[in-house]
Enzyme design. Structure first.
Site, mmCIF file in Angstrom:
data_model
loop_
_atom_site.group_PDB
_atom_site.id
_atom_site.type_symbol
_atom_site.label_atom_id
_atom_site.label_comp_id
_atom_site.label_asym_id
_atom_site.label_seq_id
_atom_site.Cartn_x
_atom_site.Cartn_y
_atom_site.Cartn_z
ATOM 1 N N THR A 155 0.876 -1.182 0.000
ATOM 2 C CA THR A 155 0.000 0.000 0.000
ATOM 3 C C THR A 155 0.912 1.231 0.000
ATOM 4 O OG1 THR A 155 -0.129 -0.381 2.382
ATOM 5 C CG2 THR A 155 -2.062 -0.948 1.097
ATOM 6 N N ARG A 172 2.200 -6.346 12.526
ATOM 7 C CA ARG A 172 3.093 -5.477 13.319
ATOM 8 C C ARG A 172 4.545 -5.932 13.293
ATOM 9 N NH1 ARG A 172 -0.784 -5.331 18.703
ATOM 10 N NH2 ARG A 172 -1.690 -3.286 18.313
ATOM 11 N N LYS A 175 -3.532 0.614 13.679
ATOM 12 C CA LYS A 175 -2.223 0.431 13.043
ATOM 13 C C LYS A 175 -1.597 1.788 12.701
ATOM 14 C CE LYS A 175 1.125 -1.339 10.624
ATOM 15 N NZ LYS A 175 2.223 -2.074 11.238
ATOM 16 N N ARG A 187 5.011 6.617 16.865
ATOM 17 C CA ARG A 187 6.460 6.389 16.887
ATOM 18 C C ARG A 187 7.179 7.436 16.031
ATOM 19 N NH1 ARG A 187 9.058 2.303 18.558
ATOM 20 N NH2 ARG A 187 10.421 2.146 16.749
ATOM 21 N N HIS A 242 12.937 9.936 34.176
ATOM 22 C CA HIS A 242 11.625 10.349 34.691
ATOM 23 C C HIS A 242 10.664 9.183 34.479
ATOM 24 C CE1 HIS A 242 7.700 12.261 34.763
ATOM 25 N NE2 HIS A 242 8.233 13.405 35.173
ATOM 26 N N ARG A 285 7.662 8.879 33.777
ATOM 27 C CA ARG A 285 6.620 8.942 32.743
ATOM 28 C C ARG A 285 7.139 9.570 31.447
ATOM 29 N NH1 ARG A 285 4.889 9.550 37.550
ATOM 30 N NH2 ARG A 285 5.331 11.773 37.616
ATOM 31 N N CYS A 345 6.970 1.410 6.940
ATOM 32 C CA CYS A 345 5.752 1.835 7.642
ATOM 33 C C CYS A 345 5.794 3.298 8.094
ATOM 34 C CB CYS A 345 5.530 0.931 8.854
ATOM 35 S SG CYS A 345 5.194 -0.783 8.390
ATOM 36 N N TYR A 357 17.450 0.477 7.008
ATOM 37 C CA TYR A 357 16.699 1.624 7.501
ATOM 38 C C TYR A 357 16.796 1.778 9.009
ATOM 39 C CZ TYR A 357 12.579 -0.829 9.398
ATOM 40 O OH TYR A 357 11.746 -1.598 10.156
ATOM 41 N N ARG A 398 14.527 -0.717 2.660
ATOM 42 C CA ARG A 398 13.497 0.134 2.071
ATOM 43 C C ARG A 398 13.423 1.510 2.749
ATOM 44 N NH1 ARG A 398 8.614 -4.028 1.497
ATOM 45 N NH2 ARG A 398 9.233 -4.578 3.611
HETATM 46 N N1 LIG Z 1 7.308 -4.972 5.873
HETATM 47 C C1 LIG Z 1 6.851 -4.731 7.079
HETATM 48 O O1 LIG Z 1 7.610 -4.723 8.008
HETATM 49 C C2 LIG Z 1 5.392 -4.481 7.350
HETATM 50 C C3 LIG Z 1 4.964 -4.521 8.666
HETATM 51 C C4 LIG Z 1 3.631 -4.319 8.933
HETATM 52 C C5 LIG Z 1 2.741 -4.068 7.878
HETATM 53 N N2 LIG Z 1 3.192 -4.018 6.600
HETATM 54 C C6 LIG Z 1 2.202 -3.765 5.547
HETATM 55 O O2 LIG Z 1 1.904 -5.006 4.900
HETATM 56 C C7 LIG Z 1 1.643 -4.791 3.515
HETATM 57 C C8 LIG Z 1 2.584 -5.639 2.686
HETATM 58 O O3 LIG Z 1 3.893 -5.200 2.945
HETATM 59 P P1 LIG Z 1 5.167 -6.077 2.593
HETATM 60 O O4 LIG Z 1 6.287 -5.458 3.332
HETATM 61 O O5 LIG Z 1 4.894 -7.511 2.765
HETATM 62 O O6 LIG Z 1 5.294 -5.752 1.029
HETATM 63 P P2 LIG Z 1 6.191 -6.562 -0.012
HETATM 64 O O7 LIG Z 1 6.412 -5.631 -1.137
HETATM 65 O O8 LIG Z 1 7.360 -7.184 0.681
HETATM 66 O O9 LIG Z 1 5.249 -7.767 -0.459
HETATM 67 C C9 LIG Z 1 4.068 -7.591 -1.131
HETATM 68 C C10 LIG Z 1 3.965 -8.642 -2.239
HETATM 69 O O10 LIG Z 1 2.689 -8.495 -2.860
HETATM 70 C C11 LIG Z 1 2.864 -8.787 -4.245
HETATM 71 N N3 LIG Z 1 1.702 -8.237 -4.955
HETATM 72 C C12 LIG Z 1 1.434 -6.959 -5.297
HETATM 73 N N4 LIG Z 1 0.217 -6.884 -5.886
HETATM 74 C C13 LIG Z 1 -0.294 -8.140 -5.903
HETATM 75 C C14 LIG Z 1 -1.494 -8.708 -6.363
HETATM 76 N N5 LIG Z 1 -2.461 -7.947 -6.906
HETATM 77 N N6 LIG Z 1 -1.661 -10.039 -6.240
HETATM 78 C C15 LIG Z 1 -0.702 -10.818 -5.695
HETATM 79 N N7 LIG Z 1 0.468 -10.322 -5.220
HETATM 80 C C16 LIG Z 1 0.668 -9.009 -5.324
HETATM 81 C C17 LIG Z 1 4.207 -8.164 -4.584
HETATM 82 O O11 LIG Z 1 4.740 -8.764 -5.762
HETATM 83 C C18 LIG Z 1 5.014 -8.484 -3.327
HETATM 84 O O12 LIG Z 1 5.751 -9.680 -3.453
HETATM 85 C C19 LIG Z 1 1.768 -3.282 3.299
HETATM 86 O O13 LIG Z 1 0.509 -2.680 3.433
HETATM 87 C C20 LIG Z 1 2.675 -2.846 4.438
HETATM 88 O O14 LIG Z 1 2.500 -1.496 4.766
HETATM 89 C C21 LIG Z 1 4.480 -4.240 6.299
#
Ligand SMILES: NC(=O)c1ccc[n+]([C@@H]2O[C@H](COP(=O)([O-])OP(=O)(O)OC[C@H]3O[C@@H](n4cnc5c(N)ncnc54)[C@H](O)[C@@H]3O)[C@@H](O)[C@H]2O)c1
Length: 437
Positions: free
Chosen positions: A101, A170, A222, A229, A260, A262, A276, A332, A340
């Site tokens: 997203t 998370r 979320k 943070r 402190h 708190r 994120c 990062y 990323r």
């Molecule tokens: N990476 C993190 O640490 C983390 C933590 C919490 C939440 N999130 C959230 O989780 C979601 C996914 O993040 P991520 O880090 O796994 O992303 P990512 O890019 O690592 O993985 C997403 C995968 O989805 C695939 N994809 C895209 N469109 C698709 C579709 N229409 N059908 C099938 N596959 C498709 C991509 O090819 C990719 O491999 C995001 O909304 C992100 O904000 C990520």
């Protein structure tokens, strides 16, 4: 798994159909670990991804994962037997959506094309009684205003024909196995049956508690976590800038302030990256721009930090002619392999664009990896070693080498462990006039 005692769900006696087959749409950082854990625990799992190379690597067992425990899962018998990856969905009892997203680069507007595409792709396989559980981080009201209409247009009434839940993830890249199992989960549902059925997805492995809520509250929860943070880091960064202006190392002052009971100020740094924190606060801004002054200001402070850091490096090497800089740390944040939106990469790009001779390595990131720091320094012959990301291991290694490097005239600048650069020289104060006799 245990349910919270004050949970909304779990009190009604309605029987829920079992979940035997789970289709995970998007097998990246978030989706793949879930698919692996479920398959290892005996569920039939279909991992769906539009990335054919990833699908092939999962099926061939040639994928290399950065965490040993995830790699062990991928190589396990259960995963061999129960997980198959595909580029298109199949039928299943539950569909988990874990696709990206992102933000539009210029407008910072959330882009829901992946979520919409994922939902559309499962429609031909959806049957009455199925569950759709969104794990992706989504802007407020996405379930109600985007996903429910897509399902309804295809003839499925949410809460009657199909169930809809949102269980945002998370996990922390670098500690995924531990966190996916032990973190508490928030599950929002279109109704009580939806959220309790979504909890059944996690039952096979979850040790954390589950807290039940509605879809909008889960979406917001979320976003609040990550925005909180981000703001906390922004104020730490602003404190550090004040410290620079006043000639004080604010890390020490923050340590003192955190005694402190708190107060819990986070650590200032070279910028905020990852998947994120630089993204999610903008989702709130998109929804209610009139109430996000603090949120967007914090974002801008954090976005400025790589430039501030590059400026400090320039100042610290200003007396060297054409210095060769060995930059260490590209991820990062410390102790992860995730590159990323990395601020360290931005700092190096900034110095590079300015004409500095910079080479960039990170012991945890395959793309720029190294094994032995002393050997790397021998090979690259830098004038300056610049630590940008304080991975525990690299800090220890550099601390040990530091005296010998300095004795050879190599300058060592360590960000993330104290203040590496003297605060900006303050203008000399005019001497007080002598009191007239
Ligand atoms: N990476 C993190 O640490 C983390 C933590 C919490 C939440 N999130 C959230 O989780 C979601 C996914 O993040 P991520 O880090 O796994 O992303 P990512 O890019 O690592 O993985 C997403 C995968 O989805 C695939 N994809 C895209 N469109 C698709 C579709 N229409 N059908 C099938 N596959 C498709 C991509 O090819 C990719 O491999 C995001 O909304 C992100 O904000 C990520």
């Amino acid at each position: 798994m245990t349910s919270s005692s004050d949970a909304v769900g779990g009190t009604e006696a309605g029987r829920l159909d079992p979940i035997d087959e789970v289709v995970v749409v998007g097998t990246g950082f978030v989706g793949l670990p879930l698919a692996l854990l479920l398959a290892e625990r005996g569920k039939r799992v279909v991992g769906v991804d539009i990335d054919e190379n990833l699908v092939d690597a999962i099926n061939d067992g040639t994928l290399n994962l950065d965490e040993d425990r995830l790699q062990a899962l991928l190589d396990s018998e259960g995963v061999n037997e129960n997980l198959v990856a595909r580029t298109t969905p199949t039928d299943g009892d539950a569909f988990v959506i874990s696709v990206p997203t992102p933000l539009a680069e210029k407008t910072k507007s959330p882009q829901l094309a992946h979520v919409e595409g994922a939902v559309e792709s499962i429609l031909p396989h959806l049957e009455a009684g199925d569950l759709i559980n969104v794990e992706s981080t989504i802007p407020p009201l996405t379930c109600e205003q985007v996903i429910v209409p897509l399902l309804e247009d295809a003839g499925f009434a949410v809460g009657e024909d199909v169930q809809l839940a949102h269980s945002p993830e998370r996990i922390l890249p670098g500690n995924v196995f531990e966190e996916i199992v032990n973190n508490d989960r928030v599950i929002g549902g279109a109704d009580d049956a939806s959220r309790r059925r979504a909890a059944m997805i996690y039952e096979p492995f979850l040790e954390g508690e589950i807290y039940y809520t509605d879809l909008l509250s889960a979406e917001l929860c979320k976003l609040l976590e990550n925005t909180y943070r981000d703001i906390n880091i922004a104020i730490a960064n602003e404190f550090a800038l004040i410290g620079d202006a006043l000639g004080v190392d604010m890390n020490d002052v923050i340590d003192l302030a955190n005694h402190h009971p708190r107060v819990d100020i986070l650590t200032p740094g070279i910028g905020v990256g990852g998947h994120c924190l630089p993204v999610d606060p903008w989702f709130l801004n998109e929804a209610t721009p009139e109430y996000t002054d603090l949120i967007t200001t914090a974002r801008r402070i954090n976005e400025r930090m790589p430039e501030v850091t590059a400026g400090k490096v320039r100042r610290a090497v200003a007396d060297l002619s054409d210095p060769r800089i060995l930059a260490l740390g590209a991820t990062y944040k410390p102790d992860t392999y995730d590159l990323r939106n990395s601020a360290a990469v931005t700092v190096v790009e900034d110095l590079d664009a300015d004409g500095y001779d910079v080479v960039h390595y990170d012991r945890y990131a395959d793309e720029v990896g190294y094994d032995d720091l002393a050997a790397l320094i021998d090979r690259e012959s830098p004038d300056v070693v610049l630590q940008l990301v304080p991975h525990g291991e690299s800090v220890a290694e550099l601390d040990e080498l530091r005296p010998s490097l300095e004795s050879e005239g190599i300058r060592v600048l360590q960000f993330g462990t104290g203040n590496p650069v003297d605060p900006e020289p303050q203008p000399e104060l005019e001497p007080e006039p002598e009191p007239s006799p």
